[in-house]
Design a protein around this motif. Structure first.
Motif, PDB file in Angstrom:
ATOM      1  N   ASP A  22       0.809  -1.221   0.000  1.00 20.55           N
ATOM      2  CA  ASP A  22       0.000   0.000   0.000  1.00 20.55           C
ATOM      3  C   ASP A  22       0.846   1.275   0.000  1.00 20.55           C
ATOM      4  N   LEU A  23       2.153   1.133   0.254  1.00 21.79           N
ATOM      5  CA  LEU A  23       3.063   2.273   0.288  1.00 21.79           C
ATOM      6  C   LEU A  23       4.120   2.052  -0.789  1.00 21.79           C
ATOM      7  N   PRO A  24       3.869   2.502  -2.018  1.00 19.14           N
ATOM      8  CA  PRO A  24       4.754   2.204  -3.144  1.00 19.14           C
ATOM      9  C   PRO A  24       6.224   2.533  -2.851  1.00 19.14           C
ATOM     10  N   GLY A  25       7.073   1.543  -3.078  1.00 15.82           N
ATOM     11  CA  GLY A  25       8.503   1.713  -2.857  1.00 15.82           C
ATOM     12  C   GLY A  25       8.941   1.481  -1.431  1.00 15.82           C
ATOM     13  N   CYS A  26       8.027   1.147  -0.552  1.00 16.74           N
ATOM     14  CA  CYS A  26       8.358   0.921   0.859  1.00 16.74           C
ATOM     15  C   CYS A  26       8.692  -0.544   1.073  1.00 16.74           C
ATOM     16  N   PHE A  27       9.930  -0.795   1.431  1.00 15.42           N
ATOM     17  CA  PHE A  27      10.364  -2.165   1.665  1.00 15.42           C
ATOM     18  C   PHE A  27      11.505  -2.168   2.664  1.00 15.42           C
ATOM     19  N   SER A  28      11.814  -3.338   3.181  1.00 14.87           N
ATOM     20  CA  SER A  28      12.918  -3.489   4.119  1.00 14.87           C
ATOM     21  C   SER A  28      13.305  -4.959   4.155  1.00 14.87           C
ATOM     22  N   ALA A  29      14.216  -5.278   5.048  1.00 12.20           N
ATOM     23  CA  ALA A  29      14.674  -6.658   5.177  1.00 12.20           C
ATOM     24  C   ALA A  29      15.212  -6.871   6.580  1.00 12.20           C
ATOM     25  N   GLY A  30      15.416  -8.134   6.912  1.00 11.90           N
ATOM     26  CA  GLY A  30      15.995  -8.474   8.204  1.00 11.90           C
ATOM     27  C   GLY A  30      16.485  -9.914   8.186  1.00 11.90           C
ATOM     28  N   ASP A  31      17.486 -10.188   8.997  1.00 14.69           N
ATOM     29  CA  ASP A  31      18.043 -11.540   9.052  1.00 14.69           C
ATOM     30  C   ASP A  31      17.075 -12.545   9.677  1.00 14.69           C
ATOM     31  N   THR A  32      16.214 -12.052  10.572  1.00 15.73           N
ATOM     32  CA  THR A  32      15.177 -12.900  11.153  1.00 15.73           C
ATOM     33  C   THR A  32      13.826 -12.302  10.801  1.00 15.73           C
ATOM     34  N   LEU A  33      12.786 -13.085  10.958  1.00  9.19           N
ATOM     35  CA  LEU A  33      11.442 -12.594  10.673  1.00  9.19           C
ATOM     36  C   LEU A  33      11.088 -11.428  11.595  1.00  9.19           C
ATOM     37  N   ASP A  34      11.442 -11.533  12.868  1.00  7.32           N
ATOM     38  CA  ASP A  34      11.172 -10.437  13.809  1.00  7.32           C
ATOM     39  C   ASP A  34      11.896  -9.161  13.395  1.00  7.32           C
ATOM     40  N   GLU A  35      13.181  -9.282  13.023  1.00 11.14           N
ATOM     41  CA  GLU A  35      13.944  -8.108  12.584  1.00 11.14           C
ATOM     42  C   GLU A  35      13.340  -7.509  11.318  1.00 11.14           C
ATOM     43  N   ALA A  36      12.902  -8.365  10.402  1.00 15.60           N
ATOM     44  CA  ALA A  36      12.316  -7.892   9.151  1.00 15.60           C
ATOM     45  C   ALA A  36      11.021  -7.120   9.395  1.00 15.60           C
ATOM     46  N   LEU A  37      10.175  -7.624  10.296  1.00 15.60           N
ATOM     47  CA  LEU A  37       8.925  -6.933  10.601  1.00 15.60           C
ATOM     48  C   LEU A  37       9.173  -5.613  11.316  1.00 15.60           C
ATOM     49  N   LYS A  38      10.126  -5.586  12.238  1.00 24.96           N
ATOM     50  CA  LYS A  38      10.476  -4.328  12.931  1.00 24.96           C
ATOM     51  C   LYS A  38      11.000  -3.309  11.925  1.00 24.96           C
ATOM     52  N   ALA A  39      11.864  -3.752  11.019  1.00 22.29           N
ATOM     53  CA  ALA A  39      12.400  -2.852   9.992  1.00 22.29           C
ATOM     54  C   ALA A  39      11.283  -2.343   9.080  1.00 22.29           C
ATOM     55  N   ALA A  40      10.292  -3.192   8.792  1.00 21.56           N
ATOM     56  CA  ALA A  40       9.167  -2.775   7.953  1.00 21.56           C
ATOM     57  C   ALA A  40       8.335  -1.704   8.650  1.00 21.56           C
ATOM     58  N   GLU A  41       8.145  -1.833   9.960  1.00 22.87           N
ATOM     59  CA  GLU A  41       7.414  -0.805  10.710  1.00 22.87           C
ATOM     60  C   GLU A  41       8.151   0.531  10.642  1.00 22.87           C
ATOM     61  N   GLU A  42       9.466   0.495  10.809  1.00 25.80           N
ATOM     62  CA  GLU A  42      10.267   1.721  10.736  1.00 25.80           C
ATOM     63  C   GLU A  42      10.229   2.324   9.337  1.00 25.80           C
ATOM     64  N   ALA A  43      10.326   1.480   8.307  1.00 28.29           N
ATOM     65  CA  ALA A  43      10.281   1.966   6.929  1.00 28.29           C
ATOM     66  C   ALA A  43       8.925   2.584   6.608  1.00 28.29           C
ATOM     67  N   ALA A  44       7.847   1.950   7.068  1.00 24.48           N
ATOM     68  CA  ALA A  44       6.506   2.482   6.814  1.00 24.48           C
ATOM     69  C   ALA A  44       6.314   3.830   7.510  1.00 24.48           C
ATOM     70  N   ALA A  45       6.790   3.956   8.739  1.00 23.31           N
ATOM     71  CA  ALA A  45       6.670   5.234   9.460  1.00 23.31           C
ATOM     72  C   ALA A  45       7.442   6.329   8.727  1.00 23.31           C
ATOM     73  N   ALA A  46       8.639   6.008   8.257  1.00 20.03           N
ATOM     74  CA  ALA A  46       9.442   6.998   7.518  1.00 20.03           C
ATOM     75  C   ALA A  46       8.765   7.361   6.199  1.00 20.03           C
ATOM     76  N   TRP A  47       8.192   6.370   5.515  1.00 21.09           N
ATOM     77  CA  TRP A  47       7.502   6.609   4.243  1.00 21.09           C
ATOM     78  C   TRP A  47       6.317   7.547   4.461  1.00 21.09           C
ATOM     79  N   LEU A  48       5.519   7.266   5.482  1.00 25.39           N
ATOM     80  CA  LEU A  48       4.349   8.096   5.766  1.00 25.39           C
ATOM     81  C   LEU A  48       4.755   9.512   6.172  1.00 25.39           C
ATOM     82  N   ASP A  49       5.781   9.631   6.990  1.00 26.72           N
ATOM     83  CA  ASP A  49       6.260  10.938   7.423  1.00 26.72           C
ATOM     84  C   ASP A  49       6.718  11.765   6.221  1.00 26.72           C
ATOM     85  N   ALA A  50       7.483  11.154   5.332  1.00 25.73           N
ATOM     86  CA  ALA A  50       7.962  11.861   4.138  1.00 25.73           C
ATOM     87  C   ALA A  50       6.802  12.258   3.230  1.00 25.73           C
TER      88      ALA A  50
END
Length: 135
Positions: A22-50
């Motif tokens: 739903d947020l075009p170009g918003c993506f992230s990654a992580g070595d574990t599933l938990d890290e990946a989801l946390k990184a996605a939350e941070e990326a989404a917040a930054a995307w929305l803020d911008a």
């Protein structure tokens, strides 16, 4: 606010990749599933803020079922992330700051030259600086 995400499974050699459709170009990654989801939350917040800084609108979240029906995501993992609603809060809040008088005079001169109020000028400077840091 919750957004659905799609997760490309990782293994010992590759990270989990996460996209927020739903947020075009918003993506992230992580070595574990938990890290990946946390990184996605941070990326989404930054995307929305911008997006808000640029005067854009906050996209609505798609139903998770719509993503599951998309053949592009066959074999991917589906999840939901939480974005702190404070990221979306543009409610005006009164603050009290302390500045030396000489700095305040300079601020007022600059604000007047820019055709803004003192508060508006401080806000513009902050958003401009935040935009430069993102770039």
């Amino acid at each position: 606010m919750r957004y659905p995400v799609v997760i490309e499974p990782g293994d010992e050699a590759t990270a989990y990749g996460v996209a927020v459709p739903d947020l075009p170009g918003c993506f992230s990654a992580g070595d574990t599933l938990d890290e990946a989801l946390k990184a996605a939350e941070e990326a989404a917040a930054a995307w929305l803020d911008a997006t808000l800084d640029e005067g854009g609108a906050v996209p609505s979240a798609s139903p998770l079922e719509a993503l599951r029906a998309n053949p592009h995501y066959v074999g991917w993992i589906f999840a939901m992330i939480e974005v702190d609603p404070a990221v979306l809060d543009d409610k005006v809040e009164r603050v009290n700051i302390t500045l030396p008088r000489r700095v305040l005079r300079r601020l007022d001169v600059l604000a007047k030259a820019a055709g803004e109020t003192r508060s508006g000028y401080i806000s513009s400077l902050t958003l401009r600086e935040a935009g430069r840091k993102r770039a």
